[in-house]
Every structure is written in C-alpha cells, then in structure tokens.
Design an enzyme around this catalytic site. Sequence first.
Site, PDB file in Angstrom:
ATOM      1  N   VAL A  11     -18.252  21.051  11.357  1.00  0.00           N
ATOM      2  CA  VAL A  11     -16.993  20.963  10.605  1.00  0.00           C
ATOM      3  C   VAL A  11     -17.167  19.877   9.558  1.00  0.00           C
ATOM      4  O   VAL A  11     -17.507  18.738   9.898  1.00  0.00           O
ATOM      5  CB  VAL A  11     -15.820  20.590  11.537  1.00  0.00           C
ATOM      6  CG1 VAL A  11     -14.514  20.476  10.753  1.00  0.00           C
ATOM      7  CG2 VAL A  11     -15.680  21.593  12.676  1.00  0.00           C
ATOM      8  N   SER A  52     -10.960  13.305   8.970  1.00  0.00           N
ATOM      9  CA  SER A  52      -9.540  13.173   8.640  1.00  0.00           C
ATOM     10  C   SER A  52      -8.835  14.522   8.756  1.00  0.00           C
ATOM     11  O   SER A  52      -9.487  15.574   8.819  1.00  0.00           O
ATOM     12  CB  SER A  52      -9.421  12.644   7.198  1.00  0.00           C
ATOM     13  OG  SER A  52      -8.077  12.480   6.809  1.00  0.00           O
ATOM     14  N   ASP A  60     -22.708  14.701   2.708  1.00  0.00           N
ATOM     15  CA  ASP A  60     -21.946  14.857   1.466  1.00  0.00           C
ATOM     16  C   ASP A  60     -22.115  16.308   1.016  1.00  0.00           C
ATOM     17  O   ASP A  60     -23.202  16.718   0.599  1.00  0.00           O
ATOM     18  CB  ASP A  60     -22.500  13.890   0.412  1.00  0.00           C
ATOM     19  CG  ASP A  60     -21.825  14.059  -0.944  1.00  0.00           C
ATOM     20  OD1 ASP A  60     -20.990  14.976  -1.098  1.00  0.00           O
ATOM     21  OD2 ASP A  60     -22.143  13.270  -1.857  1.00  0.00           O
ATOM     22  N   VAL A  61     -21.047  17.092   1.100  1.00  0.00           N
ATOM     23  CA  VAL A  61     -21.157  18.532   0.815  1.00  0.00           C
ATOM     24  C   VAL A  61     -21.550  18.825  -0.634  1.00  0.00           C
ATOM     25  O   VAL A  61     -22.023  19.920  -0.938  1.00  0.00           O
ATOM     26  CB  VAL A  61     -19.859  19.305   1.155  1.00  0.00           C
ATOM     27  CG1 VAL A  61     -19.522  19.206   2.629  1.00  0.00           C
ATOM     28  CG2 VAL A  61     -18.683  18.858   0.288  1.00  0.00           C
ATOM     29  N   TYR A  91      -7.977  21.658  -9.107  1.00  0.00           N
ATOM     30  CA  TYR A  91      -7.914  21.960  -7.671  1.00  0.00           C
ATOM     31  C   TYR A  91      -7.669  23.457  -7.446  1.00  0.00           C
ATOM     32  O   TYR A  91      -8.371  24.111  -6.660  1.00  0.00           O
ATOM     33  CB  TYR A  91      -6.792  21.127  -7.045  1.00  0.00           C
ATOM     34  CG  TYR A  91      -6.654  21.276  -5.552  1.00  0.00           C
ATOM     35  CD1 TYR A  91      -7.545  20.650  -4.684  1.00  0.00           C
ATOM     36  CD2 TYR A  91      -5.604  22.015  -4.995  1.00  0.00           C
ATOM     37  CE1 TYR A  91      -7.403  20.774  -3.301  1.00  0.00           C
ATOM     38  CE2 TYR A  91      -5.456  22.146  -3.621  1.00  0.00           C
ATOM     39  CZ  TYR A  91      -6.365  21.515  -2.780  1.00  0.00           C
ATOM     40  OH  TYR A  91      -6.220  21.641  -1.411  1.00  0.00           O
ATOM     41  N   ILE A 116       0.336  20.576   4.477  1.00  0.00           N
ATOM     42  CA  ILE A 116       0.032  20.145   5.837  1.00  0.00           C
ATOM     43  C   ILE A 116       0.060  18.615   5.892  1.00  0.00           C
ATOM     44  O   ILE A 116      -0.410  17.954   4.953  1.00  0.00           O
ATOM     45  CB  ILE A 116      -1.378  20.669   6.266  1.00  0.00           C
ATOM     46  CG1 ILE A 116      -1.536  22.174   5.963  1.00  0.00           C
ATOM     47  CG2 ILE A 116      -1.653  20.363   7.739  1.00  0.00           C
ATOM     48  CD1 ILE A 116      -0.574  23.107   6.666  1.00  0.00           C
ATOM     49  N   THR A 159      -1.218  15.572   6.274  1.00  0.00           N
ATOM     50  CA  THR A 159      -2.493  14.846   6.358  1.00  0.00           C
ATOM     51  C   THR A 159      -2.488  13.769   5.265  1.00  0.00           C
ATOM     52  O   THR A 159      -1.621  13.788   4.386  1.00  0.00           O
ATOM     53  CB  THR A 159      -3.699  15.778   6.071  1.00  0.00           C
ATOM     54  OG1 THR A 159      -3.729  16.053   4.665  1.00  0.00           O
ATOM     55  CG2 THR A 159      -3.637  17.074   6.861  1.00  0.00           C
TER      56      THR A 159
HETATM   57  P1  NAP Z   1      -8.053  14.793   4.083  1.00  0.00           P
HETATM   58  O1  NAP Z   1      -7.187  14.317   5.196  1.00  0.00           O
HETATM   59  O2  NAP Z   1      -8.102  14.037   2.815  1.00  0.00           O
HETATM   60  O3  NAP Z   1      -9.543  14.993   4.669  1.00  0.00           O
HETATM   61  C1  NAP Z   1     -10.593  15.405   3.875  1.00  0.00           C
HETATM   62  C2  NAP Z   1     -11.862  14.778   4.410  1.00  0.00           C
HETATM   63  O4  NAP Z   1     -12.973  15.300   3.640  1.00  0.00           O
HETATM   64  C3  NAP Z   1     -11.896  13.265   4.269  1.00  0.00           C
HETATM   65  O5  NAP Z   1     -12.428  12.645   5.433  1.00  0.00           O
HETATM   66  C4  NAP Z   1     -12.835  13.097   3.073  1.00  0.00           C
HETATM   67  O6  NAP Z   1     -13.478  11.840   3.011  1.00  0.00           O
HETATM   68  C5  NAP Z   1     -13.811  14.210   3.315  1.00  0.00           C
HETATM   69  N1  NAP Z   1     -14.631  14.481   2.142  1.00  0.00           N
HETATM   70  C6  NAP Z   1     -14.278  14.385   0.841  1.00  0.00           C
HETATM   71  N2  NAP Z   1     -15.331  14.664   0.050  1.00  0.00           N
HETATM   72  C7  NAP Z   1     -16.368  14.949   0.863  1.00  0.00           C
HETATM   73  C8  NAP Z   1     -17.727  15.284   0.640  1.00  0.00           C
HETATM   74  N3  NAP Z   1     -18.236  15.352  -0.606  1.00  0.00           N
HETATM   75  N4  NAP Z   1     -18.522  15.547   1.704  1.00  0.00           N
HETATM   76  C9  NAP Z   1     -18.029  15.444   2.959  1.00  0.00           C
HETATM   77  N5  NAP Z   1     -16.771  15.084   3.239  1.00  0.00           N
HETATM   78  C10 NAP Z   1     -15.935  14.839   2.203  1.00  0.00           C
HETATM   79  O7  NAP Z   1      -7.641  16.273   3.650  1.00  0.00           O
HETATM   80  P2  NAP Z   1      -6.999  17.489   4.484  1.00  0.00           P
HETATM   81  O8  NAP Z   1      -5.591  17.580   4.103  1.00  0.00           O
HETATM   82  O9  NAP Z   1      -7.395  17.415   5.909  1.00  0.00           O
HETATM   83  O10 NAP Z   1      -7.746  18.700   3.759  1.00  0.00           O
HETATM   84  C11 NAP Z   1      -8.780  19.453   4.397  1.00  0.00           C
HETATM   85  C12 NAP Z   1      -9.011  20.698   3.556  1.00  0.00           C
HETATM   86  O11 NAP Z   1      -7.810  21.472   3.537  1.00  0.00           O
HETATM   87  C13 NAP Z   1      -9.353  20.406   2.097  1.00  0.00           C
HETATM   88  O12 NAP Z   1     -10.296  21.337   1.638  1.00  0.00           O
HETATM   89  C14 NAP Z   1      -8.026  20.606   1.390  1.00  0.00           C
HETATM   90  O13 NAP Z   1      -8.216  20.961   0.044  1.00  0.00           O
HETATM   91  C15 NAP Z   1      -7.461  21.751   2.205  1.00  0.00           C
HETATM   92  N6  NAP Z   1      -5.999  21.862   2.115  1.00  0.00           N
HETATM   93  C16 NAP Z   1      -5.194  20.842   2.521  1.00  0.00           C
HETATM   94  C17 NAP Z   1      -3.828  21.025   2.433  1.00  0.00           C
HETATM   95  C18 NAP Z   1      -2.847  19.966   2.864  1.00  0.00           C
HETATM   96  O14 NAP Z   1      -1.655  20.151   2.607  1.00  0.00           O
HETATM   97  N7  NAP Z   1      -3.258  18.883   3.507  1.00  0.00           N
HETATM   98  C19 NAP Z   1      -3.288  22.217   1.934  1.00  0.00           C
HETATM   99  C20 NAP Z   1      -4.149  23.210   1.533  1.00  0.00           C
HETATM  100  C21 NAP Z   1      -5.513  23.039   1.634  1.00  0.00           C
HETATM  101  P3  NAP Z   1     -12.836  10.696   2.038  1.00  0.00           P
HETATM  102  O15 NAP Z   1     -11.621  10.233   2.765  1.00  0.00           O
HETATM  103  O16 NAP Z   1     -13.940   9.708   1.948  1.00  0.00           O
HETATM  104  O17 NAP Z   1     -12.521  11.351   0.730  1.00  0.00           O
END
Ligand code: NAP
Length: 246
Positions: free
Chosen positions: A10, A15, A60-61, A155, A188, A190
């Site tokens: 994953v 986070s 790092d993806v 985005y 969501i 987060t």
């Molecule tokens: P989040 O809490 O910000 O978690 C994202 C995680 O990805 C963070 O730990 C971040 O690290 C890490 N990350 C960022 N760049 C990376 C890289 N290059 N390589 C590896 N890890 C990396 O976000 P989330 O809300 O859980 O989002 C998870 C996914 O769901 C994302 O793709 C987001 O676009 C999608 N999404 C979220 C929502 C929402 O409402 N939350 C809605 C639709 C879609 P850092 O903290 O160091 O950046």
Amino acid sequence: MVLLGKLAIVTGAGSGIGRATCRILARDGAKVIAADRNLRAAEQTVKDIGNDRAFALELDVSSLESVSKGVTSSIEHFKQPPSIVVNAAGITRDGYLLKLTEKDYDDVYKVNLKGTFLMTQQFARAMIEHHVRNGSIINISSIVARISNPGQANYAATKAGVISLTEIAAKEFGKFGIRVNSILPGFIDTPMVDVIPEQIKEEIFRRCPMGRLGRPEEVADVIAFLACEKSSYVNGAAIEVTGGLK
Ligand code: NAP
C-alpha cells in the site's frame, strides 16, 4: 480472513486512506508492506498493526529507481512479489489555472499519475515474472476527476488520468490473471481534507446526501473487497465512494 496468505503493498501508507487500508487488509488476514516516502509515518502504521503482520518501506512513487528498489526488497523480504497493490499515495497543490505554477503542476503529475503508472507497471511485471495468479491492483482516483472543481486543474487531470490508466491496464493484464480497478473517493476525513477552508466544507456537506465527510475506513473496506476473490469478476471498474456526492 478472506485475505489470509496474501501479500499486499500500500503506498501513501503513512496517513489517511493508505494507513486505514493497511489496517483493514491486515484485519482481513493479509501481510502488508506499508510504503510511504515518509518512513517514520509508515513505521507508525506498522506499529499500530503489529510487526508480525506489516513491514514499513520507504518508497517514493514518483521515482522509477525507488519503485524498482521497492519491488526488489519486497521479493527479498517475502520471497514473492505482492499480489495486491494499492496506489493511495497522492498530493494536492491547488490553484486557479491562471496562477498555477509549472512546479505545482509537475509535482502533482509526478506523484498522482506517473507514480500510479510506475507502481502499476513495475509490480505487475514482477507478478507476471513470478507467476502470481489472482493479482489485484487498486488505484485511488477521486470524484474530482468527474466533478472538475475550479482550482484543481492539475489534481483533477491526474485523477482522470488514473481512471484511463486503470481501464487500459485492466484490458492488458486480464490475460495474466491480474484485475485492475479504481476507486473515486468523495471527501474523506484525512489530513488532505484538513486544509480545506470551513466554508467549502459546509458546501460539501450541503451537496453530499449523507451530509458528512467519509471515514478512511469506509474507503478501505471497498479496497479490501476489490483485493479479495469476492470481486473476482470486477475488472476495469471505477467505483465511487462518495456518500452520493455528484
Ligand atoms: P494523506 O492523508 O495526505 O496521505 C497521503 C500519503 O501519501 C502521505 O503519507 C504522503 O506523504 C504520501 N505521499 C505523498 N507523495 C508520495 C510519494 N511520492 N511517494 C510515496 N508516498 C507519498 O491523503 P489521503 O487523503 O489519505 O489520500 C490518499 C489518496 O486518496 C490520494 O491519492 C488522494 O488523492 C486520494 N483521495 C483523497 C480524498 C480525500 O478526501 N481525502 C478524496 C479523493 C481521493 P507526505 O505526508 O510526506 O506528503
């Protein structure tokens, strides 16, 4: 224990949705590689789950070298590549088009779309080479790909790209027994959403029939369904988890 004996990786595991996904996949019996560019955060996820069920990996993806090292260390550690890949790493760098900088465009592209491409390509190749059957790749897109919020051109474009990439991967990998699906979460609860101003959150609540943000676990449970054999004929789908928000 529908995922007993399975190995999952994953991304974004330090986070939000990624962390909840690690927890839920482990709950369902999988061993989980919690991958994040922030190793400390991934280690915290592993600590919550237990060292016997999860393994933290700095990855790092957006870097081919890092993703490819991730494949090698997964195989070294577990003697096989994961059969479940969840691409949850993602970032936002919002800004209206006329003001959007090239850097903010590139950064979002590199993590959200190129990162999903690299993970999908490198881990699918490893599955094929190691004759892993019943693979499942789950890519996290966003409802923003459909509702096209102003201020999120970078985005939204990457998340629409994730849906297309998923559909094509599903067509190309079906013959190898690998399914590929995407999930479009709504809003969501987060750290990614913490930064949204209160008045915009109020507007989201108004537009969402459920009248609230989703919980990361509510996305993770759908991911777990796509990861397991209960969804054995679901392939190339884009599943909305939005509380009905359109
Ligand atoms: P989040 O809490 O910000 O978690 C994202 C995680 O990805 C963070 O730990 C971040 O690290 C890490 N990350 C960022 N760049 C990376 C890289 N290059 N390589 C590896 N890890 C990396 O976000 P989330 O809300 O859980 O989002 C998870 C996914 O769901 C994302 O793709 C987001 O676009 C999608 N999404 C979220 C929502 C929402 O409402 N939350 C809605 C639709 C879609 P850092 O903290 O160091 O950046």
